[in-house]
Each structure stands twice: as C-alpha cells, then as structure tokens.
Design a protein around this motif. Sequence first.
Motif, mmCIF file in Angstrom:
data_model
loop_
_atom_site.group_PDB
_atom_site.id
_atom_site.type_symbol
_atom_site.label_atom_id
_atom_site.label_comp_id
_atom_site.label_asym_id
_atom_site.label_seq_id
_atom_site.Cartn_x
_atom_site.Cartn_y
_atom_site.Cartn_z
ATOM 1 N N ASP A 41 0.804 -1.209 0.000
ATOM 2 C CA ASP A 41 0.000 0.000 0.000
ATOM 3 C C ASP A 41 0.845 1.271 0.000
ATOM 4 O O ASP A 41 0.333 2.351 -0.288
ATOM 5 C CB ASP A 41 -0.909 0.032 1.233
ATOM 6 N N ASP A 42 2.119 1.150 0.344
ATOM 7 C CA ASP A 42 2.919 2.336 0.631
ATOM 8 C C ASP A 42 4.026 2.614 -0.374
ATOM 9 O O ASP A 42 5.029 3.222 -0.051
ATOM 10 C CB ASP A 42 3.527 2.222 2.025
ATOM 11 N N VAL A 43 3.894 2.151 -1.605
ATOM 12 C CA VAL A 43 4.902 2.460 -2.609
ATOM 13 C C VAL A 43 4.824 3.945 -2.949
ATOM 14 O O VAL A 43 3.769 4.455 -3.329
ATOM 15 C CB VAL A 43 4.719 1.615 -3.885
ATOM 16 N N ARG A 44 5.943 4.630 -2.787
ATOM 17 C CA ARG A 44 6.050 6.055 -3.115
ATOM 18 C C ARG A 44 7.126 6.172 -4.188
ATOM 19 O O ARG A 44 8.325 6.151 -3.880
ATOM 20 C CB ARG A 44 6.382 6.871 -1.862
ATOM 21 N N ALA A 45 6.678 6.256 -5.417
ATOM 22 C CA ALA A 45 7.590 6.153 -6.560
ATOM 23 C C ALA A 45 7.903 7.523 -7.152
ATOM 24 O O ALA A 45 7.021 8.374 -7.276
ATOM 25 C CB ALA A 45 6.985 5.251 -7.634
ATOM 26 N N LEU A 46 9.167 7.696 -7.518
ATOM 27 C CA LEU A 46 9.608 8.920 -8.181
ATOM 28 C C LEU A 46 10.161 8.566 -9.550
ATOM 29 O O LEU A 46 11.112 7.793 -9.668
ATOM 30 C CB LEU A 46 10.703 9.618 -7.360
ATOM 31 N N LEU A 47 9.567 9.128 -10.588
ATOM 32 C CA LEU A 47 10.102 8.998 -11.938
ATOM 33 C C LEU A 47 10.982 10.210 -12.215
ATOM 34 O O LEU A 47 10.549 11.350 -12.084
ATOM 35 C CB LEU A 47 8.972 8.941 -12.972
ATOM 36 N N VAL A 48 12.238 9.951 -12.588
ATOM 37 C CA VAL A 48 13.176 11.027 -12.901
ATOM 38 C C VAL A 48 13.414 11.033 -14.404
ATOM 39 O O VAL A 48 13.925 10.063 -14.965
ATOM 40 C CB VAL A 48 14.509 10.847 -12.155
ATOM 41 N N THR A 49 13.022 12.118 -15.060
ATOM 42 C CA THR A 49 13.164 12.242 -16.507
ATOM 43 C C THR A 49 14.034 13.450 -16.845
ATOM 44 O O THR A 49 14.373 14.262 -15.967
ATOM 45 C CB THR A 49 11.796 12.393 -17.189
ATOM 46 N N ALA A 50 14.354 13.593 -18.125
ATOM 47 C CA ALA A 50 15.197 14.703 -18.555
ATOM 48 C C ALA A 50 14.405 15.838 -19.190
ATOM 49 O O ALA A 50 14.754 17.006 -19.042
ATOM 50 C CB ALA A 50 16.253 14.201 -19.536
ATOM 51 N N HIS A 51 13.335 15.492 -19.917
ATOM 52 C CA HIS A 51 12.589 16.484 -20.688
ATOM 53 C C HIS A 51 11.082 16.247 -20.581
ATOM 54 O O HIS A 51 10.646 15.107 -20.422
ATOM 55 C CB HIS A 51 12.965 16.410 -22.177
ATOM 56 N N PRO A 52 10.284 17.305 -20.704
ATOM 57 C CA PRO A 52 8.850 17.101 -20.873
ATOM 58 C C PRO A 52 8.620 16.260 -22.128
ATOM 59 O O PRO A 52 9.211 16.547 -23.172
ATOM 60 C CB PRO A 52 8.325 18.532 -21.062
ATOM 61 N N ASP A 53 7.839 15.277 -22.026
ATOM 62 C CA ASP A 53 7.444 14.242 -22.995
ATOM 63 C C ASP A 53 8.138 12.910 -22.757
ATOM 64 O O ASP A 53 7.678 11.870 -23.218
ATOM 65 C CB ASP A 53 7.545 14.664 -24.457
ATOM 66 N N LEU A 75 6.926 13.018 -10.130
ATOM 67 C CA LEU A 75 7.781 13.143 -11.308
ATOM 68 C C LEU A 75 8.718 14.329 -11.126
ATOM 69 O O LEU A 75 8.283 15.431 -10.761
ATOM 70 C CB LEU A 75 6.952 13.327 -12.577
ATOM 71 N N LEU A 76 10.012 14.084 -11.366
ATOM 72 C CA LEU A 76 11.016 15.140 -11.341
ATOM 73 C C LEU A 76 11.657 15.198 -12.721
ATOM 74 O O LEU A 76 12.278 14.234 -13.165
ATOM 75 C CB LEU A 76 12.081 14.849 -10.276
ATOM 76 N N CYS A 77 11.491 16.330 -13.394
ATOM 77 C CA CYS A 77 12.010 16.507 -14.752
ATOM 78 C C CYS A 77 13.225 17.429 -14.695
ATOM 79 O O CYS A 77 13.171 18.519 -14.115
ATOM 80 C CB CYS A 77 10.920 17.091 -15.643
ATOM 81 N N GLY A 78 14.324 17.010 -15.316
ATOM 82 C CA GLY A 78 15.572 17.756 -15.201
ATOM 83 C C GLY A 78 15.580 19.104 -15.901
ATOM 84 O O GLY A 78 16.223 20.043 -15.432
ATOM 85 N N SER A 79 14.886 19.217 -17.022
ATOM 86 C CA SER A 79 14.883 20.473 -17.771
ATOM 87 C C SER A 79 13.475 20.799 -18.251
ATOM 88 O O SER A 79 12.584 19.954 -18.224
ATOM 89 C CB SER A 79 15.821 20.373 -18.981
ATOM 90 N N SER A 80 13.318 22.037 -18.721
ATOM 91 C CA SER A 80 12.018 22.448 -19.274
ATOM 92 C C SER A 80 11.912 22.112 -20.746
ATOM 93 O O SER A 80 10.879 22.377 -21.365
ATOM 94 C CB SER A 80 11.814 23.957 -19.075
#
Length: 254
Positions: A41-53, A75-80
């Motif tokens: 029940d407690d999965v706290r997932a972070l997706l780390v990407t480089a760009h929108p899309d 979600l943490l995106c590195g750039s815009s």
Amino acid sequence: MALLWLGPALLVLLWLGSCGLRRRRRRAPRTLLAAGPAWPDDVRALLVTAHPDDEAMFFSPTLLSLGRLQAQVWLLCGSSGNYYNQGEIRKKELEESCAVLGIPPSNVAVIDHRALPDNPAVEWDKQLLSTFVLKHIETNNINLVVTFDAGGVSGHANHISLYVALRHLHLEGKLPEGCQVLILESVNLLRKYISMLDVPISCLLSRDVLFILTKEESEQAKRAMRCHRSQLLWFRHIYLVFSRYMVINSLRLL
C-alpha cells in the motif's frame, strides 16, 4: 512442433502483462511484491526524466501500471525542454500529460537549472543533479526511483546523465534505507519499433520487472503523448504507432 504451443503461450504472456507486472523471483525487489492484492500500500515512486514528454514517450507503461497498483507517484524533470525556446510551453504540456497519466500537478516538478540545459550534446553535472534528486527523494519519502539506463533508450546525453546520477547515489550509499532504483532497459532498434510483437521477447529476456499495457491503457498513453503538441512532428506520430515503449516497459534493479 514449436509452432503448436507458441500461440497459446503468447496469449498467456499477454494475460500476465495485462495484470500489470511480471518479475523473475530470483532477483525480485523487496519493495515490489506480486501484482494484485499482494502489492504494498505504501509504494512512493519517483520517476526522474530529462525532458517534458519523456514521461509519456518512454515511461507510460510504468506510470499507468503503478497507478493501477495504487502506488503514489511523483515526477522530477531535469529540464524544461528549452532547446528550441519552448520551455514554458513544454512545462504546461508536461502537466497536462501527467494529469492524463494520473500524476497530480502538485507531484510534478521541473529543475530547469542553467547548468542542466536541454541539449543532446551536454552531459549534466553528476554532483549537481544528484543533489536535486536526493533532496526530492528525502522530501517526499520516496522508496522507489525509476529512470533511464546507461543507454538512455535513445542515447540522449541528458537521459544517460540521469542514470549516472542515480548510479552515483546508489554506489555511494546515499539513498535512504529501503529506497530502490529501477532503470528502463534500452533495446535494439528492431525491438524498439515492433510494438506488441516485442511482448514474447520481453517476457523471455526481462530480468526484474515487466509492465505491459492493456489496449485501453495504451490509448491512454497515446492521449498523454498527444498533450505534447509542440513536439508532435510527423515522425512522432509514427512513434506512437510502432514504439514498444508506448506499451511495454522492461526494467531492472540498479
């Protein structure tokens, strides 16, 4: 004789995929249990990407499957994605896409540091990027991080930099206890563009986690990608139809 059982076997594998998750028991992540009622029940997932899309183009199967399994996702995106001076437009498109994929705006963040430019020829600074990622992990009590592997799917230097940063945190023992990292496997060009035909190959070769979308979910993934209107050039419409990353994600533990 092999042809006699290939059809039924493929149907079984597709059914397993529609349940959302297939793993080999030998190297099963401790934080990830079997699909269905056993999923924690407690999965706290972070997706780390480089760009929108990136989130829609490469990680839709992971995001939709985690959502189906009631994990909380950030979600943490590195750039815009400002390579063509479209950064502000692309950040808005990112929020729209994430909404389709089940990630609320409050869980979406873009770093957009001048030292981390959207540029396929630039390797991002490992230490700086690691600092941003680790802060996000600690702030949100993340116990599962998902990002690219060393191939970055497309070989993009920014994608690969994310892998380098997460590998650094992992090897240096800087990740919080119990926080694990899954990396998206890069496949060869042929497999990349055979869509669902890659299912049996993925089922045979995947080592840790395999997410396969249902038909309805794959349409949802396409809707998310279509939110990135500024990026929908003709070749991306072809990508939507043929890329296995729109329906299949095979991941392995770092």
